[in-house]
Design an enzyme around this catalytic site. Sequence first.
Site, PDB file in Angstrom:
ATOM      1  N   ARG A   4       0.837  -1.206   0.000  1.00 58.11           N
ATOM      2  CA  ARG A   4       0.000   0.000   0.000  1.00 58.11           C
ATOM      3  C   ARG A   4       0.868   1.252   0.000  1.00 58.11           C
ATOM      4  NH1 ARG A   4      -4.882   1.219   4.280  1.00 58.11           N
ATOM      5  NH2 ARG A   4      -3.206   1.088   5.851  1.00 58.11           N
TER       6      ARG A   4
ATOM      7  N   ASP B 101      -3.791   3.306  13.986  1.00 53.06           N
ATOM      8  CA  ASP B 101      -2.973   3.896  12.931  1.00 53.06           C
ATOM      9  C   ASP B 101      -3.536   5.267  12.604  1.00 53.06           C
ATOM     10  OD1 ASP B 101      -5.186   3.510  11.287  1.00 53.06           O
ATOM     11  OD2 ASP B 101      -4.238   1.986  10.030  1.00 53.06           O
TER      12      ASP B 101
END
Length: 540
Positions: free
Chosen positions: A169, A453
């Site tokens: 990603r 996150d």
Amino acid sequence: MSAPAPSPLAVVDAEPLPRQEEVLTEAALAFVAELHRRFTPRRDELLARRAERRAEIARTSTLDFLPETAAIRADDSWKVAPAPAALNDRRVEITGPTDRKMTINALNSGARVWLADFEDASAPTWENVVLGQLNLIDAYTRNIDFTDPRSGKSYALKPAEELATVVMRPRGWHLEERHLTFEGRPVPGALVDFGLYFFHNAQRLIDLGKGPYFYLPKTESHLEARLWNEIFVFAQDYVGIPQGTVRATVLIETITAAYEMEEILYELRDHAAGLNAGRWDYLFSIVKNFRDGGAKFVLPDRNAVTMTAPFMRAYTELLVRTCHKRGAHAIGGMAAFIPSRRDAEVNKVAFEKVKADKDREAGDGFDGSWVAHPDLVPIAMASFDAVLGEKPNQKDRLHEDVSVAAGDLIAIDSLDAKPTYDGLRNAVQVGIRYIEAWLRGLGAVAIFNLMEDAATAEISRSQIWQWINAGVVFENGEAATPELARKVAAEELAAIRAEIGGEAFAAGKWQQAHDLLLHVSLDADYADFLTLPAYEQLVG
């Protein structure tokens, strides 16, 4: 092939890193420069289009499926390309940053896929950007091991056939990489992450029986997916691999993308692998886009918004229906729990919740799901094994009975839960603790037994902002005000100092994190992304 011309990219304000020359080769930088020349202008146009669309939502407080793409949605004949063998069974995926220990542990975890993350689970220090690439190169060449300096424990890769397939990603379109510039201008982080990874590993991955596979974050429209598709076509030609080798899974983690799922798959159809339900960023996107839409768009505490909430149920049912209609994988959300080594009862309760969540996803037709810790892999695996058996996926379940109206996706007021004072306190606690770690270069952080996150920090600060601006009154009679947020933040800062001691407090970035959280939570000019002002303060 003749030697490439010297790259026009400049590496600026970056301390030399060990073995960086293996990543920042002239040929790799020339490729990134070409990506930047060709595609950054269109990226800039699409970012401007985001702002225009947000202004339209502010004016109308609504969204709808696009009339101009109705023919694509109505055409039942098209499908995405068949999944390559390495991506056909995705029943459990583990996520995490690309530091050396995590690289080994994730590949060894027993999950079918590892989302190797340069985005929300990684603070983009130059060290994380470059050495993360090096760790992946080393993993593919089996030149990787790790010994923990504190415990002395050693880590090494299992045999190749037992390793997870990597889906990498890159950063979202909005982020720049200030350490790589072209004519004085930073190169988009997405092109740096994609370009370096693709250039070094595309052929290597093909030789391993896999390929360059990607997760695309923060996508807001099918036009952004079209840009990625153009990049894939160019990149495959550039290094001389067959068209269709690249595969991309798009995170449907913005409310606008939820209205364009079919169009996103259509734009990427030769390179599409699936769609993923990214829960926290999705809620953040709802708050961001409808932040001035009044009381009916006010979200309760983030932990009160479960995947069974009607508007979240509409989102996931539409995602599974769309993916299977078009032959793509539908990947479920994150189990963020981090097992405690000290509290078996905490683990027992959490494992039961994880199992229930994964049972629901498997039963709803998802082909796989995410976990944040290796100990959760067997739990999620059992849920999907029970439904899939020997089948690699359940794309044959078409869910033709599912019908989702445009209003269903934004029916926030269908929830009975309301914001609470404890919810405000939790948002402040998570926000300060996460931002402090991020400013030290850590993007994935265990807080209160959950792996947090950047997405969870975004929903935390967005809820503080929304509750204050909507004039929310909590159950204890206190109104959400800037003064209350400052009071709670000051109390949390004092609690952290008492918890960790004055010396550790002074060595951290706690006051800086406190100030930044209040800035992005209280400023009348709402920042599109917390990571934009945070990046200005990130050292390294």
